[in-house]
Design an enzyme around this catalytic site. Structure first.
Site, PDB file in Angstrom:
ATOM      1  N   GLU A  57       0.839  -1.202   0.000  1.00 16.93           N
ATOM      2  CA  GLU A  57       0.000   0.000   0.000  1.00 16.93           C
ATOM      3  C   GLU A  57       0.879   1.259   0.000  1.00 16.93           C
ATOM      4  O   GLU A  57       0.566   2.258  -0.651  1.00 16.93           O
ATOM      5  CB  GLU A  57      -0.906   0.036   1.243  1.00 16.93           C
ATOM      6  N   CYS A  79      -2.188  -3.319   7.251  1.00 13.23           N
ATOM      7  CA  CYS A  79      -1.732  -3.595   8.619  1.00 13.23           C
ATOM      8  C   CYS A  79      -2.041  -2.436   9.562  1.00 13.23           C
ATOM      9  O   CYS A  79      -2.112  -1.272   9.176  1.00 13.23           O
ATOM     10  CB  CYS A  79      -0.258  -3.964   8.638  1.00 13.23           C
ATOM     11  N   ARG A 188      10.295 -23.754  -6.206  1.00 11.95           N
ATOM     12  CA  ARG A 188      11.363 -23.445  -5.231  1.00 11.95           C
ATOM     13  C   ARG A 188      11.393 -21.949  -4.941  1.00 11.95           C
ATOM     14  O   ARG A 188      11.593 -21.525  -3.811  1.00 11.95           O
ATOM     15  CB  ARG A 188      12.714 -23.908  -5.766  1.00 11.95           C
ATOM     16  N   ASP A 204      21.055 -38.299  -5.215  1.00 12.04           N
ATOM     17  CA  ASP A 204      21.118 -37.314  -6.307  1.00 12.04           C
ATOM     18  C   ASP A 204      22.136 -36.200  -6.098  1.00 12.04           C
ATOM     19  O   ASP A 204      22.422 -35.441  -7.021  1.00 12.04           O
ATOM     20  CB  ASP A 204      19.744 -36.632  -6.497  1.00 12.04           C
ATOM     21  N   GLY A 301      12.336 -37.833  -0.013  1.00 11.45           N
ATOM     22  CA  GLY A 301      11.835 -39.029  -0.659  1.00 11.45           C
ATOM     23  C   GLY A 301      10.403 -39.372  -0.247  1.00 11.45           C
ATOM     24  O   GLY A 301       9.727 -38.580   0.410  1.00 11.45           O
ATOM     25  N   SER A 307       4.748 -38.684   5.264  1.00 11.74           N
ATOM     26  CA  SER A 307       4.539 -37.962   6.541  1.00 11.74           C
ATOM     27  C   SER A 307       3.852 -36.631   6.278  1.00 11.74           C
ATOM     28  O   SER A 307       2.983 -36.212   7.044  1.00 11.74           O
ATOM     29  CB  SER A 307       5.863 -37.660   7.245  1.00 11.74           C
TER      30      SER A 307
HETATM   31  C1  AOF Z   1       0.318  -4.884   4.644  1.00 11.72           C
HETATM   32  N1  AOF Z   1       0.902  -4.751   3.427  1.00 11.72           N
HETATM   33  O1  AOF Z   1       2.353  -5.410   1.851  1.00 11.72           O
HETATM   34  C2  AOF Z   1       2.170  -6.711   3.788  1.00 11.72           C
HETATM   35  C3  AOF Z   1       1.527  -6.869   5.047  1.00 11.72           C
HETATM   36  O2  AOF Z   1       7.001  -6.427  10.259  1.00 11.72           O
HETATM   37  P1  AOF Z   1       6.098  -5.705   9.310  1.00 11.72           P
HETATM   38  O3  AOF Z   1       5.753  -4.308   9.805  1.00 11.72           O
HETATM   39  O4  AOF Z   1       6.588  -5.690   7.892  1.00 11.72           O
HETATM   40  O5  AOF Z   1       4.690  -6.466   9.343  1.00 11.72           O
HETATM   41  C4  AOF Z   1       4.584  -7.775   8.887  1.00 11.72           C
HETATM   42  C5  AOF Z   1       3.130  -8.167   8.861  1.00 11.72           C
HETATM   43  O6  AOF Z   1       2.380  -7.259   8.045  1.00 11.72           O
HETATM   44  C6  AOF Z   1       2.900  -9.527   8.237  1.00 11.72           C
HETATM   45  O7  AOF Z   1       3.054 -10.581   9.166  1.00 11.72           O
HETATM   46  C7  AOF Z   1       1.479  -9.403   7.733  1.00 11.72           C
HETATM   47  O8  AOF Z   1       0.571  -9.545   8.807  1.00 11.72           O
HETATM   48  C8  AOF Z   1       1.439  -7.957   7.257  1.00 11.72           C
HETATM   49  N2  AOF Z   1       1.847  -7.900   5.851  1.00 11.72           N
HETATM   50  N3  AOF Z   1       0.602  -5.959   5.414  1.00 11.72           N
HETATM   51  O9  AOF Z   1      -0.442  -4.008   5.076  1.00 11.72           O
HETATM   52  C9  AOF Z   1       1.817  -5.602   2.970  1.00 11.72           C
HETATM   53  N4  AOF Z   1       3.092  -7.599   3.349  1.00 11.72           N
HETATM   54 ZN    ZN Z   2       1.164  -2.612   5.964  1.00  8.85          ZN
END
Ligand code: AOF
Ligand code: ZN
Length: 368
Positions: A57, A79, A188, A204, A301, A307
């Site tokens: 954002e 966040c 990967r 391998d 393997g 598991s």
């Molecule tokens: C968002 N936008 O692009 C992402 C989010 O340690 P920080 O501050 O970088 O926070 C990590 C947490 O933020 C992560 O565990 C997840 O909950 C959120 N990721 N949030 O607004 C983002 N990558």
């Molecule tokens: Zn954020």
């Protein structure tokens, strides 16, 4: 065909932008964000930065002027907390945007609804749940880790049409075609860690890196389940441990000298308990969860794959199958599951089937 530029259209774009960075954003999930004006013009886009900063954002809002009537689309709830990055909700509020469309809530307990609540409390209209099935899929492994403290497990199998991974004499080069093997490198890239059993190393001597051009620096960490610490000190993964994180899980620590050599080569040797079926996968998973690995790709393997299939943390199976037939004497893809009743067979859902030049990749999810 007329393209309808509605909420689904822009969220779909945000999801595609997020997918492009999967596996390259460290412990942070890859998020996609799109800012759209009132007349449906895309003003800017952003996805989570490499190794997790800045957040999507912040990248999308950087340097733009928000006009009245604009909407911000984001694949994951913005966040609320201050971690390595400042809270995105505050930046969104400051930007003056008045409408936000979110796909998934962020199940990280530090966020989990608080971000949306704060946006709403500041007068922003929030629509949540748009294309949520796609984002729940994209964040399956991350949600597993923040909910249970354990990475989500993906399995990769490359087999013949009759499900065998090697001839009786052990030869397996090449059962699947080049396109399938390249796709394997993409897996990967998209996973934080890759795990194999010791027999795969002995047979391998793989390097377990992502070798897609330009993307090798996003190779996953490598983990080996090695009950009796048989790993040759000169195997490829040991010789490259200073460059790519390498952890050997073992129950034996008897050869102190060997442990010292491995440690000097940059390898971590971690002792975990043994169960009747071998080393405890769950103990290794808990250790990796504490280190904030979101996703783990298990490549073999077949005992380790069995598991993983029995684990409640199984996310997806990526099954490549070729046009070759090997027969009963070949090596089965999956080790013993001891299923006496078909109702107890893992409950898979075929989510996608991709033709890779006449090899087929079937992607299975798990009905939980
Ligand atoms: C968002 N936008 O692009 C992402 C989010 O340690 P920080 O501050 O970088 O926070 C990590 C947490 O933020 C992560 O565990 C997840 O909950 C959120 N990721 N949030 O607004 C983002 N990558
Ligand atoms: Zn954020």
């Amino acid at each position: 065909m007329k393209i309808i530029r509605d909420d689904n259209f822009f969220m779909n774009l945000a999801i595609n932008i997020a997918k492009r960075k999967k596996g390259m954003t460290g412990v942070n999930p890859s998020v996609g964000c799109v800012v759209v004006s009132k007349n449906k013009t895309i003003i800017s886009t952003g996805n989570t930065g490499s190794n997790g900063s800045p957040h999507a954002e912040i990248k999308a809002l950087n340097g733009i002027q928000i006009e009245a009537g604009s909407t911000l689309y984001t694949t994951l709830e913005p966040c609320f907390h201050s971690g390595k990055n400042p809270p995105c909700v505050d930046e969104i509020i400051k930007s003056g945007i008045k409408r936000v469309v979110v796909a998934s809530l962020d199940k990280n307990p530090l966020v989990n609804g608080k971000g949306i609540k704060k946006l709403k409390n500041s007068g922003i209209i929030v629509l949540q749940g748009v294309l949520i099935k796609k984002t729940e899929d994209l964040y399956g492994e991350f949600f597993n880790r923040v909910t249970y403290g354990i990475p989500g497990i993906n399995i990769k199998i490359a087999s013949s049409a009759d499900g065998k991974t090697a001839l009786k004499n052990g030869k397996s080069k090449w059962i699947t075609n080049k396109l399938s093997r390249n796709y394997g490198h993409k897996l990967r890239l998209c996973n934080d860690g890759i795990m194999v059993g010791i027999n795969t190393i002995l047979k391998d001597n793989p390097s377990l890196t992502c070798r897609l051009p330009g993307l090798t620096k996003f190779s996953p960490s490598r983990f080996v389940m090695d009950t009796n610490l048989k790993i040759p000190v000169n195997s490829k993964i040991i010789n490259t441990a200073k460059k790519n994180e390498t952890i050997i899980f073992t129950s034996k620590y008897s050869s102190k000298r060997k442990v010292r050599i491995l440690k000097n080569k940059g390898v971590q040797v971690i002792r975990i308990p043994k169960t009747k079926k071998g080393l405890s996968l769950n103990s290794a998973l808990k250790f990796l969860g504490k280190k904030e690995y979101n996703s783990l790709l298990i490549e073999g393997g077949n005992k380790l794959i069995a598991s993983a299939i029995n684990s409640s943390h199984l996310n997806k199976i990526f099954w490549f199958s070729s046009e070759k037939i090997i027969g009963e004497e070949g090596k089965p893809s999956v080790g013993k599951l001891n299923i006496a009743n078909l109702d107890n067979s893992p409950n898979l859902i075929l989510q996608n089937m991709i033709n890779l030049d006449n090899n087929y990749l079937k992607v299975y999810g798990v009905r939980k």
